[in-house]
Design an enzyme around this catalytic site. Structure first.
Site, PDB file in Angstrom:
ATOM      1  N   HIS A 105       0.510  -0.696   0.077  1.00 12.20           N
ATOM      2  CA  HIS A 105      -0.041  -0.156   0.040  1.00 12.20           C
ATOM      3  C   HIS A 105       0.762   1.507  -0.055  1.00 12.20           C
ATOM      4  O   HIS A 105       1.137   2.441   0.311  1.00 12.20           O
ATOM      5  CB  HIS A 105      -0.820   0.158   0.598  1.00 12.20           C
ATOM      6  CG  HIS A 105      -2.247   0.843   0.830  1.00 12.20           C
ATOM      7  ND1 HIS A 105      -2.533   2.121   1.886  1.00 12.20           N
ATOM      8  CD2 HIS A 105      -3.136   1.025   0.440  1.00 12.20           C
ATOM      9  CE1 HIS A 105      -3.455   2.709   1.571  1.00 12.20           C
ATOM     10  NE2 HIS A 105      -4.199   1.995   0.494  1.00 12.20           N
ATOM     11  N   TYR A 134      20.422  -5.674 -14.417  1.00 16.47           N
ATOM     12  CA  TYR A 134      19.687  -3.994 -14.627  1.00 16.47           C
ATOM     13  C   TYR A 134      18.780  -3.930 -16.380  1.00 16.47           C
ATOM     14  O   TYR A 134      17.620  -3.853 -17.084  1.00 16.47           O
ATOM     15  CB  TYR A 134      20.118  -3.065 -14.571  1.00 16.47           C
ATOM     16  CG  TYR A 134      20.507  -2.847 -13.280  1.00 16.47           C
ATOM     17  CD1 TYR A 134      19.805  -2.197 -12.099  1.00 16.47           C
ATOM     18  CD2 TYR A 134      21.934  -3.897 -12.529  1.00 16.47           C
ATOM     19  CE1 TYR A 134      20.992  -2.376 -11.043  1.00 16.47           C
ATOM     20  CE2 TYR A 134      22.348  -3.416 -11.425  1.00 16.47           C
ATOM     21  CZ  TYR A 134      21.008  -2.566 -10.585  1.00 16.47           C
ATOM     22  OH  TYR A 134      22.118  -2.649  -8.930  1.00 16.47           O
ATOM     23  N   ARG A 148      19.625   2.612 -16.613  1.00 14.26           N
ATOM     24  CA  ARG A 148      19.724   3.862 -15.340  1.00 14.26           C
ATOM     25  C   ARG A 148      18.605   4.014 -15.043  1.00 14.26           C
ATOM     26  O   ARG A 148      18.375   4.129 -13.479  1.00 14.26           O
ATOM     27  CB  ARG A 148      20.347   5.292 -15.406  1.00 14.26           C
ATOM     28  CG  ARG A 148      22.492   4.953 -16.032  1.00 14.26           C
ATOM     29  CD  ARG A 148      22.297   6.424 -16.414  1.00 14.26           C
ATOM     30  NE  ARG A 148      23.309   6.745 -16.396  1.00 14.26           N
ATOM     31  CZ  ARG A 148      24.709   6.936 -16.160  1.00 14.26           C
ATOM     32  NH1 ARG A 148      24.375   6.773 -14.911  1.00 14.26           N
ATOM     33  NH2 ARG A 148      26.376   6.663 -16.142  1.00 14.26           N
ATOM     34  N   ASN A 157      12.318   1.760  -4.310  1.00 12.08           N
ATOM     35  CA  ASN A 157      12.257  -0.095  -3.916  1.00 12.08           C
ATOM     36  C   ASN A 157      11.836   0.047  -2.227  1.00 12.08           C
ATOM     37  O   ASN A 157      13.157   0.208  -1.828  1.00 12.08           O
ATOM     38  CB  ASN A 157      12.378  -1.464  -4.432  1.00 12.08           C
ATOM     39  CG  ASN A 157      11.512  -2.199  -3.922  1.00 12.08           C
ATOM     40  OD1 ASN A 157      10.858  -2.711  -3.419  1.00 12.08           O
ATOM     41  ND2 ASN A 157      12.225  -3.623  -2.767  1.00 12.08           N
ATOM     42  N   CYS A 165      14.464  -6.534  -5.474  1.00  9.64           N
ATOM     43  CA  CYS A 165      15.843  -5.902  -5.554  1.00  9.64           C
ATOM     44  C   CYS A 165      17.376  -6.725  -5.696  1.00  9.64           C
ATOM     45  O   CYS A 165      18.384  -6.377  -6.797  1.00  9.64           O
ATOM     46  CB  CYS A 165      15.628  -4.174  -5.766  1.00  9.64           C
ATOM     47  SG  CYS A 165      15.561  -3.912  -3.755  1.00  9.64           S
ATOM     48  N   HIS A 166      16.962  -7.299  -4.669  1.00  5.27           N
ATOM     49  CA  HIS A 166      18.692  -7.652  -4.065  1.00  5.27           C
ATOM     50  C   HIS A 166      19.283  -8.827  -4.981  1.00  5.27           C
ATOM     51  O   HIS A 166      20.080  -9.539  -5.707  1.00  5.27           O
ATOM     52  CB  HIS A 166      18.649  -8.757  -2.604  1.00  5.27           C
ATOM     53  CG  HIS A 166      17.905  -9.985  -2.750  1.00  5.27           C
ATOM     54  ND1 HIS A 166      16.430  -9.604  -2.178  1.00  5.27           N
ATOM     55  CD2 HIS A 166      18.229 -10.921  -2.524  1.00  5.27           C
ATOM     56  CE1 HIS A 166      16.032 -10.669  -2.345  1.00  5.27           C
ATOM     57  NE2 HIS A 166      17.365 -11.403  -2.452  1.00  5.27           N
ATOM     58  N   SER A 171      25.642  -6.915 -15.565  1.00  8.71           N
ATOM     59  CA  SER A 171      25.258  -7.489 -17.284  1.00  8.71           C
ATOM     60  C   SER A 171      26.552  -7.939 -17.245  1.00  8.71           C
ATOM     61  O   SER A 171      26.755  -9.045 -17.728  1.00  8.71           O
ATOM     62  CB  SER A 171      25.200  -6.103 -18.438  1.00  8.71           C
ATOM     63  OG  SER A 171      24.195  -6.201 -18.334  1.00  8.71           O
ATOM     64  N   GLU A 194      19.935 -17.661  -1.432  1.00  8.37           N
ATOM     65  CA  GLU A 194      19.046 -18.393  -1.738  1.00  8.37           C
ATOM     66  C   GLU A 194      19.846 -19.544  -2.913  1.00  8.37           C
ATOM     67  O   GLU A 194      19.268 -20.148  -3.025  1.00  8.37           O
ATOM     68  CB  GLU A 194      18.468 -17.337  -2.628  1.00  8.37           C
ATOM     69  CG  GLU A 194      17.578 -16.522  -2.242  1.00  8.37           C
ATOM     70  CD  GLU A 194      16.991 -15.428  -3.049  1.00  8.37           C
ATOM     71  OE1 GLU A 194      16.727 -15.847  -4.520  1.00  8.37           O
ATOM     72  OE2 GLU A 194      16.057 -14.260  -2.722  1.00  8.37           O
TER      73      GLU A 194
END
Length: 214
Positions: A105, A134, A148, A157, A165-166, A171, A194
């Protein structure tokens, strides 16, 4: 017509205004430090990680238990569920892709912006144990040159770990920055967490003995 458009804009703005939400903040003691979760009755507004906390090296397969540092009775339902989801992430993280994601929210999720598009693509397309660059996220969002801008979306975030986002890296394979560079050690821990448990899960499935036919 102009007046009607103005009234419609005000109505939408009022609907998406979260500044009047009555928020409640709870804390979870985790292997990467204290995680603070804030939310109202409608959903989660923010997840804050402890940037200065240095977790133990994540070099072996292990799951973790987490302690909620607030009374369950004081939490809103979304915050309660978010705590349950985070506990699952650290103890059996592969299960989180099967669990409903906590409802958000925060204003960033209430508007049709590039940032919202990138975050929602990341949420839906990059699963536990996976990584994306990215540039790949920029392509998913419809503009492969907006690398960018994707980095800016990651910095905006409001709910890290929930929106992973971790899992976004450069690239060239470098992990890139996390939380403006202040939380790079946390990003590396989460990625290793992970990877180790995903590999362990695959190995246990391969080694599971076949049951004889009845």
């Amino acid at each position: 017509m102009a007046n009607m458009a103005a009234r419609l804009h005000q109505k939408i703005a009022k609907k998406n205004n979260t500044s009047d939400c009555k928020q409640m903040t709870a804390a979870l003691q985790s292997p990467i430090g204290t995680i603070q979760v804030s939310g109202c009755e409608e959903g989660i507004h923010s997840v804050q990680l402890q940037e200065s906390f240095v977790p133990e090296d994540r070099t072996r397969v292990a799951s973790f238990t987490c302690e909620v540092c607030e009374s369950q009775e004081e939490m809103t339902e979304p915050v309660k569920y978010c705590m349950t989801w985070l506990q699952a992430y650290f103890s059996e993280p592969w299960t989180t892709d099967e669990l409903p994601r906590p409802v958000f929210h925060h204003p960033v999720f209430q508007q049709a912006t590039f940032t919202c598009t990138v975050l929602m693509n990341l949420l839906s397309d990059v699963k536990f144990g996976e990584m994306a660059s990215y540039k790949q996220l920029a392509t998913l969002a419809g503009n492969s040159k907006a690398v960018r801008a994707v980095g800016g979306a990651m910095r905006k975030n409001p709910v890290p770990i929930l929106v992973p986002c971790h899992r976004v890296i450069c690239s060239n394979g470098q992990i890139g920055n996390y939380m403006g560079g202040r939380g790079n050690h946390l990003k590396q821990w989460l990625l290793t967490h992970e990877k180790l448990l995903k590999e362990s899960r695959k190995t246990s499935r391969r080694l599971r003995p076949m049951l004889p036919h009845s």
